[in-house]
Scaffold this active site. Structure first.
Site, mmCIF file in Angstrom:
data_model
loop_
_atom_site.group_PDB
_atom_site.id
_atom_site.type_symbol
_atom_site.label_atom_id
_atom_site.label_comp_id
_atom_site.label_asym_id
_atom_site.label_seq_id
_atom_site.Cartn_x
_atom_site.Cartn_y
_atom_site.Cartn_z
ATOM 1 N N ASP A 284 0.938 -1.168 -0.011
ATOM 2 C CA ASP A 284 0.031 -0.108 -0.018
ATOM 3 C C ASP A 284 1.089 1.396 -0.084
ATOM 4 O OD1 ASP A 284 -2.068 1.551 0.183
ATOM 5 O OD2 ASP A 284 -3.392 0.658 1.654
HETATM 6 C C1 NOJ Z 1 -3.856 3.917 0.215
HETATM 7 C C2 NOJ Z 1 -5.257 2.941 0.295
HETATM 8 O O1 NOJ Z 1 -5.153 2.542 1.742
HETATM 9 C C3 NOJ Z 1 -5.337 2.036 -0.878
HETATM 10 O O2 NOJ Z 1 -6.630 1.309 -0.640
HETATM 11 C C4 NOJ Z 1 -5.214 2.579 -2.279
HETATM 12 O O3 NOJ Z 1 -5.228 1.514 -3.149
HETATM 13 C C5 NOJ Z 1 -3.889 3.361 -2.199
HETATM 14 N N1 NOJ Z 1 -3.809 4.454 -1.186
HETATM 15 C C6 NOJ Z 1 -3.536 3.927 -3.754
HETATM 16 O O4 NOJ Z 1 -4.391 5.104 -3.689
#
Ligand code: NOJ
Length: 754
Positions: A284
């Site tokens: 993430d």
């Molecule tokens: C953080 C989020 O937790 C995740 O779900 C998302 O896909 C990513 N950022 C990318 O934007």
């Protein structure tokens, strides 16, 4: 014995390899050849994922992306789309980089790309996995036409705490339903064949257990037993992986004291070895960088931990490109580990057909016909209609009678942005019809009254945390003035429809709430309206279960519409006036107050099950145990009656199958759809078992007066669980089987598994 097994599996493997489709062999040859030309730095470059435009969701931002792309230091980008922009970027790769390896292009296409559907929690409330699969493939069609190859969806994190803002992005609290929806989404996005140019790669997230954050506070710590993981939280991830998901995203939380992003047991032993995952793992946003704050090492150490644990791609941290060359040199990371990660990324690009056509068939023409096509817009409306849940309807307050004088009151009557919901990708809220527009459109000439009634968000703290520019209309009149005006308006009407809820960004990432009541200013309005004595229907537009005890006790009808997407305004109007009959059922328990959280239907019995007859049973002294609305609950404008449960046999054998049937009758006078649910209880186990577990469901349409026999097959497979040795088994003994309209049903029969 072991030796024979080894030989046997070698034979099976040789046979399988010989049988492998030739494109796999071709792919391997292609990737071998490409990798033989790559330097270590170029291989590491493939592991780097950077954010191109905006949508910053963490502590770091990507900088100088174009230069890094030219330098061969980037394998993929996200937050980026349109055929033109993507074409230019791939052109840059083809003309200005040594090896001309096309970029992966991803984006958070969570509930639609430009055509926006209800939020995932709303989609789950439809229990319509066939429709959800259709939506995922329509989303893939649209997103791929806009230059995307990859979505960071589905989010399959089981969630039992409605304070957590991200419950809006998932399917709710149930492992079985969560797994069914996860599979449908993966199938819809990928269609088992990424070489089709109208598919996109899915990414199962957030691996793992992210939904169990302590206190419902986003990014918080988690500590969980293996039994709970295997039996409750892991099934949706496993189902998505086994349905063929091409990528998995690590979660921010720790598991057994190690951040998921550095957890080898999770990413390699479980995901790859036990589940056979063959795709790639992405972190993430800045999750490697954040491991320093978790306190498990410095920059070099956390990079080493993550790649050795099984991470293949680094989202935004850039620790892999900065640290891996030295780590490989020092022998702390094997070059073979980098090779394996790079290979997985290149394989994904190959499967997507990017080496054959780096543009993947994008064109302005295709975008024009596929984006927001009439079929997709119609699907968005179908989904919104099916996702709306009728929570209360005393004295048939709903549906409304258009010939009456109705006052629509509330800050969400004319709000566009909220309908679209959080994480609405490239959806344009300025183009969508509000509830008010939909009313005017449908009932031209009718005399509906309107008053804003209150600010959407008055609470100063929340106002600071939410986006006050982006469509969350600000009106600086004093609260009392707005209420007075609303009360006057209500006074002129036969009845009131109050449209209240949450701003679009009060749920979603980093939007946890410690209190999930309607905001005080909205509640004050509702109380003032109640005093007028007019019948009131409350329409909620929001992203999580709220605590609605006062509303339930005082308001005549309550309609939960979630954040219903771009056709949401029209769908709400169709339901309000009875042109469509509500059929959604909640997939998260609605508590009476926050103190009851965590509250979920599939809990354990305890040694002192609740009883009113004794003080010393499991309960609170100030609040009953039951939720306000149980999992699976939702009303209709018609009534459904269930016969008793008929079993084809009272004994089930180890390899056998029996059926459980009910006769379902529409005993009201409107056509409607009912979601019939099958639950099982394992009465005695080698470990304690939940009081009920969902094991099947069917959406059934019935005309007034019509009856249908609804049948579920019960096999031992359905009764399996992980025992204390983590073996997946069904234990002989007695079981209860329940069939009904929600998880509270007591319509049951008993059978024995021999
Ligand atoms: C953080 C989020 O937790 C995740 O779900 C998302 O896909 C990513 N950022 C990318 O934007």
């Amino acid at each position: 014995m072991k030796k024979t097994l080894l030989i046997l599996s070698a034979i099976i493997c040789i046979a399988a390899c010989a049988d492998k489709p030739s494109h796999e062999t071709e792919m391997n040859k292609f990737v071998d050849n490409l990798m033989s030309q790559m330097t270590l730095e170029e291989k590491i470059g493939q592991l780097n994922l950077l954010s191109m435009w905006f949508d910053v969701t963490g502590p770091r931002m990507s900088k100088d992306v174009e230069q890094k792309v030219k330098d061969g230091l980037v394998g993929g980008v996200f937050n980026f789309w349109t055929p033109n922009a993507v074409r230019k970027l791939q052109d840059m790769i083809l003309t200005q980089t040594r090896l001309k390896i096309p970029l992966l292009v991803g984006y958070d296409v969570i509930h639609g790309h430009r055509t926006i559907y209800p939020i995932p929690l709303g989609l789950a409330s439809t229990w319509d996995t066939e429709m959800i699969e259709r939506i995922a493939s329509a989303v893939a069609d649209e997103a791929s036409a806009d230059g995307l190859h990859w979505t960071f969806s589905p989010m399959v994190d089981l969630a039992r705490d409605p304070r957590w803002g991200r419950v809006s992005e998932g399917a709710g609290e149930d492992p079985y339903l969560g797994a069914e929806i996860a599979k449908a989404m993966v199938r819809g996005y990928e269609q088992g064949d990424l070489s089709k140019q109208n598919t996109i790669m899915s990414c199962v997230k957030h691996f793992a257990l992210y939904g169990a954050a302590e206190g419902g506070r986003d990014y918080n710590t988690i500590d969980m037993s293996r039994l709970r993981m295997y039996n409750e939280y892991l099934p949706p991830y496993e189902a998505a992986v086994k349905a063929g998901a091409s990528s998995v995203m690590t979660s921010f939380n720790e598991i057994d004291g190690l951040p998921a992003t550095g957890n080898q047991w999770l990413l390699t032993d479980l995901l790859r070895r036990q589940w056979g995952f063959g795709g790639f793992v992405v972190t993430d946003w800045t999750a490697i960088y954040e491991m320093e704050d978790h306190g498990v090492g410095d920059k070099a150490k956390v990079t080493e931990l993550s790649i050795n644990a099984g991470v293949d791609m680094d989202m935004v941290s850039e620790y892999m490109i900065e640290e891996l060359p030295a780590l490989v040199k020092a022998g702390r990371v094997k070059e073979a580990t980098v090779d394996a990660a790079c290979r997985r990324i290149l394989e994904a690009k190959y499967r997507l057909g990017l080496f054959a056509d780096p543009y993947r068939g994008i064109s302005e023409e295709r975008a024009k016909t596929q984006i927001k096509s009439p079929e997709k817009l119609a699907l968005s409306k179908e989904a919104a209609l099916k996702s709306i849940v009728l929570l209360k309807n005393e004295g048939q307050t709903l549906p409304l009678d258009a010939s009456k004088k109705i006052a629509f009151i509330g800050p969400l009557v004319k709000n566009q942005r909220t309908l679209l919901g959080n994480w609405a990708a490239a959806g344009d809220w300025k183009q969508i019809m509000t509830l008010w527009d939909a009313l005017e459109n449908k009932y031209a000439g009718a005399k509906f009254l309107y008053a804003q009634g209150c600010h959407l968000v008055e609470d100063k703290y929340i106002r600071r945390m939410t986006d006050q520019q982006n469509g969350n209309v600000i009106d600086d009149r004093p609260a009392q003035q707005l209420i007075d005006e609303a009360v006057r308006t209500a006074g002129q009407a036969d009845m009131v429809v109050a449209v209240l809820g949450e701003a679009y960004d009060m749920s979603g990432e980093a939007a946890s709430r410690s209190n999930i009541n309607l905001l005080d200013n909205q509640k004050n309005l509702l109380k003032a309206l109640k005093k007028t004595g007019k019948p009131i229907a409350l329409v909620l537009i929001n992203g999580r279960p709220l605590t609605l005890q006062w509303e339930h006790d005082n308001i005549d009808a309550i309609l939960e519409t979630w954040l219903p997407g771009m056709r949401g305004g029209e769908a709400i109007v169709d339901i309000l006036f009875g042109d469509a009959n509500p059929s959604g059922k909640i997939t998260m328990t609605f508590p009476r107050n926050v103190g009851q959280i965590p509250i979920y239907y599939n809990h354990k019995s305890t040694g002192r099950p609740f009883s009113n007859d004794s003080k010393f049973t499991t309960k609170y002294i100030d609040m009953e145990n039951t939720p306000l609305y149980p999992f699976g609950y939702g009303l209709s404008y018609t009534q459904f009656t269930y016969s008793g449960v008929q079993l084809s046999d009272s004994t089930l054998t180890a390899n056998g199958s029996i059926t459980a049937s009910v006769t379902l009758t529409n005993s009201g006078n409107r056509a409607g759809e009912e979601i019939v649910q099958l639950y099982v209880r394992d009465l005695v186990g080698s470990i304690t078992r939940p009081v009920k577990e969902l094991k099947g469901f069917q959406r059934v349409e019935l005309k007034p007066g019509e009856s249908k026999q609804i049948t579920f097959a019960i096999t031992p497979e359905l009764l399996k669980f992980y025992n204390s040795d983590l073996q997946w088994i069904a234990e002989p003994g007695e079981f209860l089987v329940f069939v009904g309209g929600d998880s509270n049903t007591d319509n049951k029969a008993k059978f024995t598994l021999r």
